[in-house]
Scaffold this motif. Structure first.
Motif, PDB file in Angstrom:
ATOM      1  N   GLY A  37      14.186  39.807  -6.372  1.00 30.07           N
ATOM      2  CA  GLY A  37      13.525  40.190  -7.627  1.00 30.07           C
ATOM      3  C   GLY A  37      14.073  39.502  -8.857  1.00 30.07           C
ATOM      4  O   GLY A  37      13.332  38.883  -9.625  1.00 30.07           O
ATOM      5  N   ILE A  38      15.394  39.572  -9.064  1.00 32.75           N
ATOM      6  CA  ILE A  38      15.992  38.995 -10.267  1.00 32.75           C
ATOM      7  C   ILE A  38      15.883  37.469 -10.241  1.00 32.75           C
ATOM      8  O   ILE A  38      15.659  36.843 -11.274  1.00 32.75           O
ATOM      9  N   SER A  39      16.000  36.868  -9.072  1.00 30.64           N
ATOM     10  CA  SER A  39      15.871  35.412  -8.960  1.00 30.64           C
ATOM     11  C   SER A  39      14.470  34.968  -9.338  1.00 30.64           C
ATOM     12  O   SER A  39      14.292  33.952 -10.019  1.00 30.64           O
ATOM     13  N   LYS A  40      13.451  35.709  -8.905  1.00 29.26           N
ATOM     14  CA  LYS A  40      12.069  35.380  -9.254  1.00 29.26           C
ATOM     15  C   LYS A  40      11.880  35.388 -10.761  1.00 29.26           C
ATOM     16  O   LYS A  40      11.281  34.480 -11.322  1.00 29.26           O
ATOM     17  N   VAL A  41      12.403  36.421 -11.409  1.00 31.30           N
ATOM     18  CA  VAL A  41      12.270  36.552 -12.863  1.00 31.30           C
ATOM     19  C   VAL A  41      12.940  35.372 -13.557  1.00 31.30           C
ATOM     20  O   VAL A  41      12.365  34.752 -14.462  1.00 31.30           O
ATOM     21  N   LEU A  42      14.158  35.042 -13.133  1.00 30.10           N
ATOM     22  CA  LEU A  42      14.894  33.934 -13.750  1.00 30.10           C
ATOM     23  C   LEU A  42      14.195  32.597 -13.542  1.00 30.10           C
ATOM     24  O   LEU A  42      14.070  31.799 -14.472  1.00 30.10           O
ATOM     25  N   VAL A  46      12.752  30.225 -16.569  1.00 29.11           N
ATOM     26  CA  VAL A  46      13.246  28.861 -16.774  1.00 29.11           C
ATOM     27  C   VAL A  46      12.114  27.847 -16.617  1.00 29.11           C
ATOM     28  O   VAL A  46      11.997  26.918 -17.422  1.00 29.11           O
ATOM     29  N   ASN A  47      11.260  28.025 -15.619  1.00 26.60           N
ATOM     30  CA  ASN A  47      10.128  27.111 -15.431  1.00 26.60           C
ATOM     31  C   ASN A  47       9.195  27.133 -16.639  1.00 26.60           C
ATOM     32  O   ASN A  47       8.715  26.089 -17.081  1.00 26.60           O
ATOM     33  N   ARG A  48       8.953  28.315 -17.179  1.00 23.10           N
ATOM     34  CA  ARG A  48       8.095  28.443 -18.352  1.00 23.10           C
ATOM     35  C   ARG A  48       8.713  27.696 -19.546  1.00 23.10           C
ATOM     36  O   ARG A  48       8.027  26.965 -20.260  1.00 23.10           O
TER      37      ARG A  48
END
Length: 67
Positions: A37-42, A46-48
């Motif tokens: 979950g937290i990795s997806k958010v990060l 960052v990609n955005r």
């Protein structure tokens, strides 16, 4: 990856060489892989930011940086 290393050690299996490449989309990942979950958010954040700043890194640039 831990299983692969333990197989090498325990069963004397040889790892196959796989050419290194940048991960540019989810299709570059193994079929059943997923981020926590937290990795997806990060990663999404960052990609955005990178897209907004138009930061693009080629594989050649990555290699130069990594060395």
């Amino acid at each position: 990856m831990v299983v692969e290393f333990s197989d090498c050690y325990i069963e004397n299996k040889i790892l196959m060489y796989v050419k290194e490449q940048l991960i540019s989309s989810m299709s570059d990942l193994p079929e059943k892989s997923k981020l926590s979950g937290i990795s997806k958010v990060l990663v999404k954040r960052v990609n955005r930011l990178w897209r907004k700043e138009k930061q693009m890194v080629s594989y050649t640039e990555y290699e130069m940086f990594a060395k």
